[in-house]
Design an enzyme around this catalytic site. Structure first.
Site, short mmCIF file in Angstrom:
data_model
loop_
_atom_site.label_atom_id
_atom_site.label_comp_id
_atom_site.label_asym_id
_atom_site.label_seq_id
_atom_site.Cartn_x
_atom_site.Cartn_y
_atom_site.Cartn_z
N ASP A 92 0.83 -1.21 0.00
CA ASP A 92 0.00 0.00 0.00
C ASP A 92 0.87 1.26 0.00
O ASP A 92 1.99 1.24 0.51
CB ASP A 92 -0.89 -0.03 1.26
CG ASP A 92 -2.06 0.92 1.15
OD1 ASP A 92 -2.28 1.48 0.06
OD2 ASP A 92 -2.74 1.11 2.16
N ASN A 150 -10.28 -2.70 -6.78
CA ASN A 150 -9.48 -1.67 -7.47
C ASN A 150 -10.09 -1.23 -8.81
O ASN A 150 -9.70 -0.21 -9.37
CB ASN A 150 -8.03 -2.13 -7.68
CG ASN A 150 -7.21 -2.13 -6.41
OD1 ASN A 150 -6.28 -2.91 -6.26
ND2 ASN A 150 -7.54 -1.24 -5.48
C1 FPP Z 1 -1.80 0.43 -3.32
O1 FPP Z 1 -1.34 1.75 -3.32
C2 FPP Z 1 -1.25 -0.23 -4.47
C3 FPP Z 1 -1.97 -0.77 -5.48
C4 FPP Z 1 -3.43 -0.77 -5.53
C5 FPP Z 1 -1.30 -1.39 -6.62
C6 FPP Z 1 -0.09 -2.14 -6.26
C7 FPP Z 1 0.65 -2.40 -7.49
C8 FPP Z 1 1.98 -2.42 -7.58
C9 FPP Z 1 2.89 -2.22 -6.44
C10 FPP Z 1 2.62 -2.70 -8.86
C11 FPP Z 1 2.05 -3.97 -9.45
C12 FPP Z 1 2.99 -4.55 -10.37
C13 FPP Z 1 2.82 -5.73 -10.97
C14 FPP Z 1 3.93 -6.26 -11.74
C15 FPP Z 1 1.60 -6.52 -10.91
P1 FPP Z 1 -2.39 2.91 -3.50
O2 FPP Z 1 -2.46 3.29 -4.91
O3 FPP Z 1 -3.70 2.50 -2.89
O4 FPP Z 1 -1.71 4.03 -2.65
P2 FPP Z 1 -2.46 5.15 -1.81
O5 FPP Z 1 -3.31 4.44 -0.79
O6 FPP Z 1 -1.33 5.89 -1.20
O7 FPP Z 1 -3.25 5.95 -2.78
#
Ligand code: FPP
Length: 261
Positions: free
Chosen positions: A38, A86
């Site tokens: 996250d 998501n």
């Molecule tokens: C959460 O951070 C992250 C995600 C929903 C996506 C995670 C994906 C990756 C780390 C890369 C994936 C790569 C591959 C190869 C599958 P957020 O966007 O919710 O962060 P925030 O809460 O700070 O907005």
């Protein structure tokens, strides 16, 4: 200087990590670590960058953490990369996230082969773009004979959905007369989940300060040790992973029994 896993560090810091890894009790290294990655968006916001750059940096960090976990003797890592929830994000962000497996896996496969790491996936390929499922399936196929650590992606994954699908399959077997209701045990349910080939996670890590499970591995985490950090995923380093593993090694897992049993 860059250490051998790709992080910028002083020579002294590298030495101290090497020493800490060497002094881990190998038999108590978690066999399976589940990670909720996250904070990509907040990492980007803090730097006045667009969110997608946070995801790209988060993706690069998967490389570093995969190498680090492998080096520490972890048997499997399950990474929550895209949840069934998501899809509610703006379509541009969803589109960007759907492109990441292709970008990431195609360039990482040669190293995964060198490290003898096998790619697996839990989640549903139905509904994801063809280029996304193709990239994941290609990586799974290329690495299928590797016998070392498992790099398991939870992609288009939701734990409630996983449980619903398992229940539907079991109900169908009962309806056909192939299974008696009393034959449905915890083991049978586990066998019908998407994680049936994996051991249950020993350790769950969530980055970025949120203390919740967000529909991740609800059944499988029943006896897992939890570890939370305020650090955003792109900044979660091998040192932090070591902090989590060292902390895990101090826990007393009783599984509802008494100490020492
Ligand atoms: C959460 O951070 C992250 C995600 C929903 C996506 C995670 C994906 C990756 C780390 C890369 C994936 C790569 C591959 C190869 C599958 P957020 O966007 O919710 O962060 P925030 O809460 O700070 O907005």
């Amino acid at each position: 200087m860059l250490d051998k896993l790709g992080w910028k560090k002083s020579e002294k810091a590298i030495q101290s990590i090497d020493e800490r890894v060497a002094s881990l009790s190998q038999q108590d290294v978690p066999n399976h670590i589940a990670i909720i990655m996250d904070g990509n968006g907040r990492w980007a916001n803090k730097r006045a960058l667009p969110r997608f750059l946070g995801h790209r940096e988060g993706m690069q960090n998967i490389r570093r953490i995969t190498r680090a976990a492998n080096r520490m003797g972890v048997g499997a890592i399950t990474l929550y990369a895209f949840s069934t929830e998501n899809w509610k994000r703006p379509s541009k962000e969803v589109e960007f996230l759907m492109r990441l497996p292709e970008e990431f896996l195609n360039s990482f496969i040669p190293e995964l082969m060198d490290l003898n790491i096998r790619v697996e996936m839990i989640g549903e390929m139905d509904g994801v773009p063809e280029y996304t499922s193709r990239a994941i399936q290609h990586a799974m196929k290329e690495t299928k004979n590797n016998t070392g650590m498992i790099l398991n992606f939870a992609f288009n994954y939701g734990s409630r959905r996983e449980i619903v699908l398992a229940m539907q399959r079991l109900a169908q077997l009962v309806k056909q007369g192939d299974l008696q209701p009393e034959e449905i045990t915890e083991e049978v349910i586990s066998d019908y989940l998407m994680t049936s080939k994996l051991p249950e996670p020993d350790l769950l890590i969530r980055t970025s300060g949120e203390i919740r499970l967000s529909n991740f591995l609800l059944w499988q985490l029943a006896y897992t040790e939890f570890w939370f950090t305020d650090v955003h995923w792109p900044e979660f380093t091998d040192e932090k992973l070591l902090d989590a593993i060292e902390d895990f090694q101090k826990r007393n897992r009783r599984y509802g029994g008494l100490k020492g049993e």
